[in-house]
Design a protein around this motif. Structure first.
Motif, mmCIF file in Angstrom:
data_model
loop_
_atom_site.group_PDB
_atom_site.id
_atom_site.type_symbol
_atom_site.label_atom_id
_atom_site.label_comp_id
_atom_site.label_asym_id
_atom_site.label_seq_id
_atom_site.Cartn_x
_atom_site.Cartn_y
_atom_site.Cartn_z
ATOM 1 N N UNK A 141 0.878 -0.945 -0.057
ATOM 2 C CA UNK A 141 0.139 0.069 0.103
ATOM 3 C C UNK A 141 0.693 0.824 0.145
ATOM 4 N N UNK A 142 1.342 1.776 -1.087
ATOM 5 C CA UNK A 142 2.033 2.271 -1.212
ATOM 6 C C UNK A 142 1.670 3.745 -1.464
ATOM 7 N N UNK B 224 3.343 -7.784 -4.736
ATOM 8 C CA UNK B 224 4.419 -7.880 -4.923
ATOM 9 C C UNK B 224 4.810 -9.655 -5.150
ATOM 10 N N UNK B 225 5.507 -10.005 -6.359
ATOM 11 C CA UNK B 225 5.971 -10.927 -7.199
ATOM 12 C C UNK B 225 7.283 -11.029 -7.256
ATOM 13 N N UNK C 87 3.974 -6.887 8.825
ATOM 14 C CA UNK C 87 2.910 -6.040 8.352
ATOM 15 C C UNK C 87 2.404 -6.663 7.040
ATOM 16 N N UNK C 88 1.202 -7.358 7.428
ATOM 17 C CA UNK C 88 0.136 -8.423 6.852
ATOM 18 C C UNK C 88 -0.889 -7.995 7.349
ATOM 19 N N UNK D 114 1.848 -3.642 4.522
ATOM 20 C CA UNK D 114 2.465 -2.119 4.772
ATOM 21 C C UNK D 114 4.285 -1.942 3.988
ATOM 22 N N UNK D 115 4.140 -0.989 3.341
ATOM 23 C CA UNK D 115 5.614 -0.022 2.328
ATOM 24 C C UNK D 115 6.240 -0.285 3.391
ATOM 25 N N UNK D 116 6.026 -0.243 4.814
ATOM 26 C CA UNK D 116 7.492 -0.186 5.689
ATOM 27 C C UNK D 116 8.039 -1.448 5.564
ATOM 28 N N UNK D 117 7.842 -2.521 5.016
ATOM 29 C CA UNK D 117 7.940 -4.305 4.671
ATOM 30 C C UNK D 117 9.434 -3.761 3.837
ATOM 31 N N UNK D 118 10.042 -4.563 4.188
ATOM 32 C CA UNK D 118 11.325 -5.472 3.995
ATOM 33 C C UNK D 118 11.507 -6.857 3.484
#
Length: 216
Positions: free
Chosen positions: A57-58, A65-66, A111-112, A137-141
């Motif tokens: 969610x930017x 995500x792929x 984060x999901x 969450x867009x902060x996820x790495x």
């Protein structure tokens, strides 16, 4: 459409995990949708699996995500796929999807936010895949596991949900019939097969017969 409105719209079009009943979860979508002449095996004999259809969610719009599968794997080498895999005994599809995403790309399940499920999808290789849709969450790495994943990337949600980008292609199968499939080429990524089929299933779930979204 705001992030909250998009979340509400997408969630409303999915099957709630609270209603999930594995005894009733026969796949309604499959690799055979575009190949009605191919043999369809008994769905009760399929091996259960799940994938995470993760929407990052930017602020400037969501992406999906792929991954590109490792070149050293024994099957589906180098193909584009969602994070996912076989379900362990007694494991829920969302449990599998989150576990596999953590193992394959290092995604912290914290984060999901799981939104719901799409119709089960039968692959030609004998799996009953449950696509689990979740908001990331867009902060996820992301840290790909080199044994399984060669690359992890994000593709714009709007591109993948535009039916103009849903190509129907085919390949000749040696000694077998021509196989038709969905393909959604994006830049240098060739998204096709079951992955593209499940993305098409997401599109169908989100849009009414007019093909319009609530924002149009």
């Amino acid at each position: 459409m705001t992030r909250e409105e998009r979340r509400a719209w997408i969630t409303s079009r999915l099957h709630p995990i609270a209603d999930y009943d594995p005894s009733l979860a026969n796949p309604l979508r499959s690799d055979f949708d575009l190949n009605p002449g191919l043999k369809v095996d008994n769905p009760h004999a399929l091996r259960p699996a799940a994938v995470l259809v993760g929407l990052v969610e930017h602020d400037d719009g969501p992406t999906i995500l792929l991954t590109r599968r490792s070149d050293t794997l024994r099957s589906h080498t180098g193909q584009i796929a969602f994070p996912g895999g076989r379900c362990d005994p007694g494991e829920t599809p969302w449990g599998t999807a989150l576990r596999e995403a953590q193992e394959e790309v290092g995604l912290d399940p914290a984060h999901v936010t799981v939104a719901g499920l799409l119709h089960g999808y039968q692959t030609v290789t004998g799996f009953h895949v449950t696509p689990v849709v979740g908001f990331i969450d867009p902060r996820a790495t992301f840290t790909p596991s080199p044994e399984e994943v060669a690359d992890v990337f994000e593709t714009p949600f709007d591109f993948l949900m535009d039916p103009a980008n849903h190509q129907r292609q085919h390949r000749e199968v040696p000694g077998g019939p021509r196989r038709h499939f969905y393909a959604m080429p994006w830049n240098d990524r060739f998204i096709w097969g079951a992955t593209a089929g499940m993305l098409r299933s997401l599109y169908d779930a989100l849009h009414d017969e007019s093909g319009r979204t609530p924002s149009e």
